[in-house]
Design a protein around this motif. Sequence first.
Motif, mmCIF file in Angstrom:
data_model
loop_
_atom_site.group_PDB
_atom_site.id
_atom_site.type_symbol
_atom_site.label_atom_id
_atom_site.label_comp_id
_atom_site.label_asym_id
_atom_site.label_seq_id
_atom_site.Cartn_x
_atom_site.Cartn_y
_atom_site.Cartn_z
ATOM 1 N N GLN A 60 0.828 -1.196 0.000
ATOM 2 C CA GLN A 60 0.000 0.000 0.000
ATOM 3 C C GLN A 60 0.867 1.252 0.000
ATOM 4 O O GLN A 60 0.570 2.214 -0.708
ATOM 5 C CB GLN A 60 -0.954 0.006 1.198
ATOM 6 N N CYS A 61 1.955 1.266 0.758
ATOM 7 C CA CYS A 61 2.864 2.415 0.775
ATOM 8 C C CYS A 61 3.456 2.671 -0.611
ATOM 9 O O CYS A 61 3.507 3.818 -1.067
ATOM 10 C CB CYS A 61 3.993 2.196 1.777
ATOM 11 N N ILE A 62 3.900 1.605 -1.278
ATOM 12 C CA ILE A 62 4.470 1.750 -2.618
ATOM 13 C C ILE A 62 3.427 2.291 -3.583
ATOM 14 O O ILE A 62 3.705 3.196 -4.387
ATOM 15 C CB ILE A 62 5.062 0.412 -3.108
ATOM 16 N N ALA A 63 2.207 1.778 -3.515
ATOM 17 C CA ALA A 63 1.141 2.257 -4.396
ATOM 18 C C ALA A 63 0.850 3.741 -4.145
ATOM 19 O O ALA A 63 0.641 4.509 -5.088
ATOM 20 C CB ALA A 63 -0.119 1.422 -4.196
ATOM 21 N N ILE A 64 0.858 4.157 -2.889
ATOM 22 C CA ILE A 64 0.618 5.569 -2.560
ATOM 23 C C ILE A 64 1.749 6.439 -3.103
ATOM 24 O O ILE A 64 1.512 7.501 -3.687
ATOM 25 C CB ILE A 64 0.454 5.756 -1.039
ATOM 26 N N ILE A 65 2.987 5.997 -2.926
ATOM 27 C CA ILE A 65 4.143 6.758 -3.424
ATOM 28 C C ILE A 65 4.046 6.949 -4.934
ATOM 29 O O ILE A 65 4.224 8.056 -5.453
ATOM 30 C CB ILE A 65 5.463 6.051 -3.055
ATOM 31 N N LEU A 66 3.761 5.867 -5.652
ATOM 32 C CA LEU A 66 3.740 5.933 -7.113
ATOM 33 C C LEU A 66 2.526 6.658 -7.674
ATOM 34 O O LEU A 66 2.580 7.179 -8.783
ATOM 35 C CB LEU A 66 3.829 4.525 -7.704
ATOM 36 N N SER A 67 1.439 6.713 -6.931
ATOM 37 C CA SER A 67 0.243 7.381 -7.447
ATOM 38 C C SER A 67 0.101 8.815 -6.945
ATOM 39 O O SER A 67 -0.877 9.483 -7.275
ATOM 40 C CB SER A 67 -1.011 6.565 -7.110
ATOM 41 N N THR A 68 1.082 9.309 -6.204
ATOM 42 C CA THR A 68 1.068 10.688 -5.726
ATOM 43 C C THR A 68 2.013 11.525 -6.578
ATOM 44 O O THR A 68 3.188 11.209 -6.703
ATOM 45 C CB THR A 68 1.511 10.773 -4.245
ATOM 46 N N GLN A 69 1.481 12.565 -7.201
ATOM 47 C CA GLN A 69 2.306 13.473 -7.995
ATOM 48 C C GLN A 69 3.191 14.306 -7.075
ATOM 49 O O GLN A 69 2.710 14.832 -6.060
ATOM 50 C CB GLN A 69 1.429 14.431 -8.797
ATOM 51 N N LYS A 70 4.470 14.419 -7.410
ATOM 52 C CA LYS A 70 5.354 15.308 -6.656
ATOM 53 C C LYS A 70 4.755 16.710 -6.660
ATOM 54 O O LYS A 70 4.245 17.175 -7.667
ATOM 55 C CB LYS A 70 6.742 15.358 -7.276
ATOM 56 N N GLY A 71 4.814 17.362 -5.513
ATOM 57 C CA GLY A 71 4.289 18.717 -5.396
ATOM 58 C C GLY A 71 2.833 18.782 -4.981
ATOM 59 O O GLY A 71 2.307 19.854 -4.719
ATOM 60 N N SER A 72 2.149 17.645 -4.895
ATOM 61 C CA SER A 72 0.722 17.670 -4.563
ATOM 62 C C SER A 72 0.450 17.586 -3.059
ATOM 63 O O SER A 72 -0.674 17.809 -2.628
ATOM 64 C CB SER A 72 -0.018 16.533 -5.282
ATOM 65 N N VAL A 73 1.464 17.283 -2.255
ATOM 66 C CA VAL A 73 1.315 17.249 -0.798
ATOM 67 C C VAL A 73 1.963 18.525 -0.267
ATOM 68 O O VAL A 73 3.187 18.671 -0.327
ATOM 69 C CB VAL A 73 1.974 15.983 -0.193
ATOM 70 N N PRO A 74 1.173 19.457 0.264
ATOM 71 C CA PRO A 74 1.681 20.787 0.602
ATOM 72 C C PRO A 74 2.924 20.825 1.497
ATOM 73 O O PRO A 74 3.843 21.576 1.225
ATOM 74 C CB PRO A 74 0.499 21.456 1.293
ATOM 75 N N HIS A 75 2.976 20.053 2.543
ATOM 76 C CA HIS A 75 4.104 20.126 3.464
ATOM 77 C C HIS A 75 5.214 19.125 3.147
ATOM 78 O O HIS A 75 6.205 19.053 3.866
ATOM 79 C CB HIS A 75 3.625 19.952 4.907
ATOM 80 N N ARG A 76 5.034 18.343 2.099
ATOM 81 C CA ARG A 76 6.075 17.413 1.625
ATOM 82 C C ARG A 76 6.121 17.487 0.101
ATOM 83 O O ARG A 76 5.690 16.574 -0.593
ATOM 84 C CB ARG A 76 5.776 15.983 2.074
ATOM 85 N N PRO A 77 6.641 18.585 -0.443
ATOM 86 C CA PRO A 77 6.581 18.776 -1.896
ATOM 87 C C PRO A 77 7.392 17.775 -2.704
ATOM 88 O O PRO A 77 7.132 17.605 -3.889
ATOM 89 C CB PRO A 77 7.117 20.201 -2.083
ATOM 90 N N THR A 78 8.347 17.085 -2.095
ATOM 91 C CA THR A 78 9.132 16.104 -2.843
ATOM 92 C C THR A 78 8.574 14.690 -2.703
ATOM 93 O O THR A 78 9.116 13.765 -3.303
ATOM 94 C CB THR A 78 10.607 16.114 -2.379
ATOM 95 N N PHE A 79 7.490 14.518 -1.929
ATOM 96 C CA PHE A 79 6.901 13.185 -1.767
ATOM 97 C C PHE A 79 6.204 12.775 -3.054
ATOM 98 O O PHE A 79 5.528 13.556 -3.699
ATOM 99 C CB PHE A 79 5.889 13.165 -0.617
ATOM 100 N N GLY A 80 6.345 11.512 -3.413
ATOM 101 C CA GLY A 80 5.661 10.966 -4.577
ATOM 102 C C GLY A 80 6.611 10.747 -5.734
ATOM 103 O O GLY A 80 7.812 10.555 -5.545
ATOM 104 N N SER A 81 6.060 10.775 -6.940
ATOM 105 C CA SER A 81 6.865 10.531 -8.137
ATOM 106 C C SER A 81 6.340 11.380 -9.297
ATOM 107 O O SER A 81 5.215 11.866 -9.260
ATOM 108 C CB SER A 81 6.818 9.051 -8.510
ATOM 109 N N ASP A 82 7.169 11.522 -10.306
ATOM 110 C CA ASP A 82 6.796 12.265 -11.516
ATOM 111 C C ASP A 82 6.522 11.321 -12.683
ATOM 112 O O ASP A 82 6.835 11.624 -13.827
ATOM 113 C CB ASP A 82 7.913 13.246 -11.899
ATOM 114 N N ILE A 83 5.943 10.179 -12.394
ATOM 115 C CA ILE A 83 5.693 9.165 -13.415
ATOM 116 C C ILE A 83 4.858 9.702 -14.582
ATOM 117 O O ILE A 83 5.194 9.498 -15.741
ATOM 118 C CB ILE A 83 5.004 7.936 -12.784
ATOM 119 N N LEU A 84 3.787 10.414 -14.279
ATOM 120 C CA LEU A 84 2.873 10.852 -15.335
ATOM 121 C C LEU A 84 3.489 11.902 -16.250
ATOM 122 O O LEU A 84 2.995 12.139 -17.347
ATOM 123 C CB LEU A 84 1.569 11.367 -14.727
ATOM 124 N N LYS A 85 4.580 12.505 -15.834
ATOM 125 C CA LYS A 85 5.276 13.494 -16.656
ATOM 126 C C LYS A 85 5.797 12.870 -17.959
ATOM 127 O O LYS A 85 5.944 13.550 -18.962
ATOM 128 C CB LYS A 85 6.433 14.063 -15.825
#
Length: 124
Positions: A31-56
């Motif tokens: 579940q953690c991996i799925a959340i990381i990969l499906s979260t766009q970088k910059g979309s979490v206000p206090h953690r702007p580097t969280f996630g990935s830029d896969i869709l780019k």
Amino acid sequence: MTTLNEITYVDWQLKLNEIGSVSEGIEDINQCIAIILSTQKGSVPHRPTFGSDILKYVDYPINSAKANIIRETVDAITLWETRVNVDSVSVEIDETQLKIKVQWSLKEDSSVSSTTEVNYDKIA
């Protein structure tokens, strides 16, 4: 279905889309991996580097897109999910869907492994 009263692992989280259930152990890591990969970088206000830029990379030529998505997947998991080693990543792209399959193993016990699948629908 594990509930809050039945938690046996140190690492756990509420299970997505199942009220009152928790994810623990391998299910928690998936579940953690799925959340990381499906979260766009910059979309979490206090953690702007969280996630990935896969869709780019979705609109890149297929070979270039796959290589960049694999790199981005490995980088994001390595940074944000420190309990695992990424063993392999496979990517399938068609006209309306992106599928990422990540095979991983635990750092502390490489005999424990699993596969996480993340699907993006209607990417076009």
